[in-house]
Design an enzyme around this catalytic site. Structure first.
Site, PDB file in Angstrom:
ATOM      1  N   LYS A 130      54.652  53.425  45.897  1.00  0.00           N
ATOM      2  CA  LYS A 130      53.303  52.965  45.600  1.00  0.00           C
ATOM      3  C   LYS A 130      52.971  53.127  44.119  1.00  0.00           C
ATOM      4  O   LYS A 130      52.328  52.258  43.514  1.00  0.00           O
ATOM      5  CB  LYS A 130      52.291  53.728  46.467  1.00  0.00           C
ATOM      6  CG  LYS A 130      52.289  53.307  47.936  1.00  0.00           C
ATOM      7  CD  LYS A 130      51.282  54.106  48.737  1.00  0.00           C
ATOM      8  CE  LYS A 130      51.216  53.641  50.182  1.00  0.00           C
ATOM      9  NZ  LYS A 130      50.616  52.307  50.307  1.00  0.00           N
ATOM     10  N   LYS A 211      58.015  42.978  52.978  1.00  0.00           N
ATOM     11  CA  LYS A 211      57.082  42.708  54.059  1.00  0.00           C
ATOM     12  C   LYS A 211      55.787  42.126  53.507  1.00  0.00           C
ATOM     13  O   LYS A 211      55.417  42.353  52.344  1.00  0.00           O
ATOM     14  CB  LYS A 211      56.792  43.988  54.856  1.00  0.00           C
ATOM     15  CG  LYS A 211      55.999  45.038  54.121  1.00  0.00           C
ATOM     16  CD  LYS A 211      55.749  46.238  55.028  1.00  0.00           C
ATOM     17  CE  LYS A 211      54.882  47.283  54.328  1.00  0.00           C
ATOM     18  NZ  LYS A 211      54.601  48.437  55.211  1.00  0.00           N
ATOM     19  N   LYS A 214      48.866  43.618  52.350  1.00  0.00           N
ATOM     20  CA  LYS A 214      47.490  43.455  51.887  1.00  0.00           C
ATOM     21  C   LYS A 214      47.399  43.731  50.399  1.00  0.00           C
ATOM     22  O   LYS A 214      46.594  43.121  49.697  1.00  0.00           O
ATOM     23  CB  LYS A 214      46.565  44.432  52.629  1.00  0.00           C
ATOM     24  CG  LYS A 214      46.273  44.057  54.067  1.00  0.00           C
ATOM     25  CD  LYS A 214      45.223  44.998  54.649  1.00  0.00           C
ATOM     26  CE  LYS A 214      45.777  46.405  54.762  1.00  0.00           C
ATOM     27  NZ  LYS A 214      44.763  47.412  55.035  1.00  0.00           N
TER      28      LYS A 214
END
Length: 350
Positions: A130, A211, A214
């Site tokens: 992240k 993948k 969002k």
């Protein structure tokens, strides 16, 4: 990877007669929820409500790691309730709540953080991923898995629906539960990963090597609330592969992804779809995928519009869920406080 005790962590085979407690959460971020969220999580949540005792929460505290706009976070949290209900989550059969409405989550996270080792927190790969993707490398992001462990252990969940990218966090949760139990006495149940009946993973339409997300968004992401024209445009412009054969395979990631999407939307096995499109080109195939997704989301979008028009009802759902979840959370924390030696506040005489 094994837990600290050396026990393997196999997916739990949940039988229809079992009434086990299941917990899962989702961050109220992004433009809305996306196709991958629906396929990989929320439709399974809806399906498990009759068989299990379900706790589903909006992880708004976890969302703070992205430093969202305050007004947008408030709006998205309420919108997310409407989306979950529109996709089949039923507050009369499940407990639906906002994480921040229960301060016990943060309290337990601190307790568990005092048992977690710096090294094991440092090994959590999602922090690195992240941070590399642009999420601020804050202390909050670093301790994210500890708060996640508190979310799970608070409700003595027997099973947790997770993706493969969350398995490491569940293993940490089990390790912390075992560590607490060994030091202070049997307190927490050891959760198992919930074995979903299907394991489809929807990939980004523009980069099928990753993948659908969002956080990334863009033309590679199909939002549940996208209008039909936008859905069609995104799917028709999806990355495909060399050749014209509509076949799944490791060397055909784009077509494999679209076949998976069509299979989910229609309920037809991928092999049947391959046979149906034998000799046909990508154009007709993409058009059919787009139409199937539009039809899948049309009733959800209609139901969402009705729910979003009544914010008072949505706030009532969260209030009801907080009361139900709070009763469980406070019992857990009362046990935790007593066992770790925190002095209970004195009650003043009336």
């Amino acid at each position: 990877m094994n837990s600290a005790s050396g026990d393997k962590m196999p997916p739990m085979d949940l039988q229809p007669t079992a009434r086990l407690r299941v917990l899962s959460g989702i961050r109220p971020t992004g433009q809305s929820f996306q196709l991958g969220n629906y396929v990989g999580a929320v439709r399974h949540w809806a399906a498990m409500q009759d068989e299990h005792e379900c706790f589903f929460f909006l992880a708004d505290l976890h969302a703070l790691t992205e430093v969202p706009d305050p007004d947008r976070l408030r709006a998205r949290t309420r919108e997310s309730v409407a989306e979950l209900l529109a996709m089949g989550v039923d507050p009369s059969r499940s407990t639906v709540f906002a994480q921040s409405h229960l301060p016990q989550h943060v309290e337990l996270a601190w307790v568990l953080g005092c048992l977690a080792g710096f090294g094991e927190a440092q090994r959590m790969t999602q922090f690195k991923e992240k941070a590399a993707a642009g999420t601020p490398a804050s202390v909050g992001l670093f301790t994210y898995p500890v708060l996640q462990a508190a979310d799970i252990l608070m409700y003595q969940a027997s099973a947790v629906p997770i993706g493969e990218d969350q398995r490491q966090h569940l293993e940490l949760t089990r390790d912390l539960a075992q560590r607490f139990n060994a030091r202070y006495g049997e307190t927490f149940a050891l959760p198992q990963p919930y074995a979903a009946r299907t394991g489809e993973r929807i990939k980004d339409l523009q980069d099928p090597g990753r993948k659908m997300s969002k956080g990334i968004g863009g033309n590679g992401t199909v939002w549940v609330l996208d209008d039909p024209g936008t859905v069609t445009k995104k799917i028709k412009s999806a990355v495909t592969d060399t050749g014209r054969e509509v076949l799944a395979g490791e060397d055909k990631a784009g077509i494999t992804n679209l076949l998976t999407i069509l299979s989910v939307a229609t309920g037809r096995p991928v092999r049947d779809l391959e046979l149906a499109y034998a000799g046909k080109g990508y154009g007709d195939f993409k058009a059919d995928v787009a139409q199937a997704v539009v039809e899948l989301f049309t009733p959800i979008r209609a139901r969402y519009a009705q729910l979003a028009a009544d914010p008072g009802h949505l706030d009532g759902v969260l209030a009801q869920g907080a009361a139900q979840a709070g009763a469980v959370a406070e019992k857990t924390m009362a046990d935790v406080r007593e066992r770790i030696g925190l002095l209970a506040p004195a009650r003043q005489a009336c």
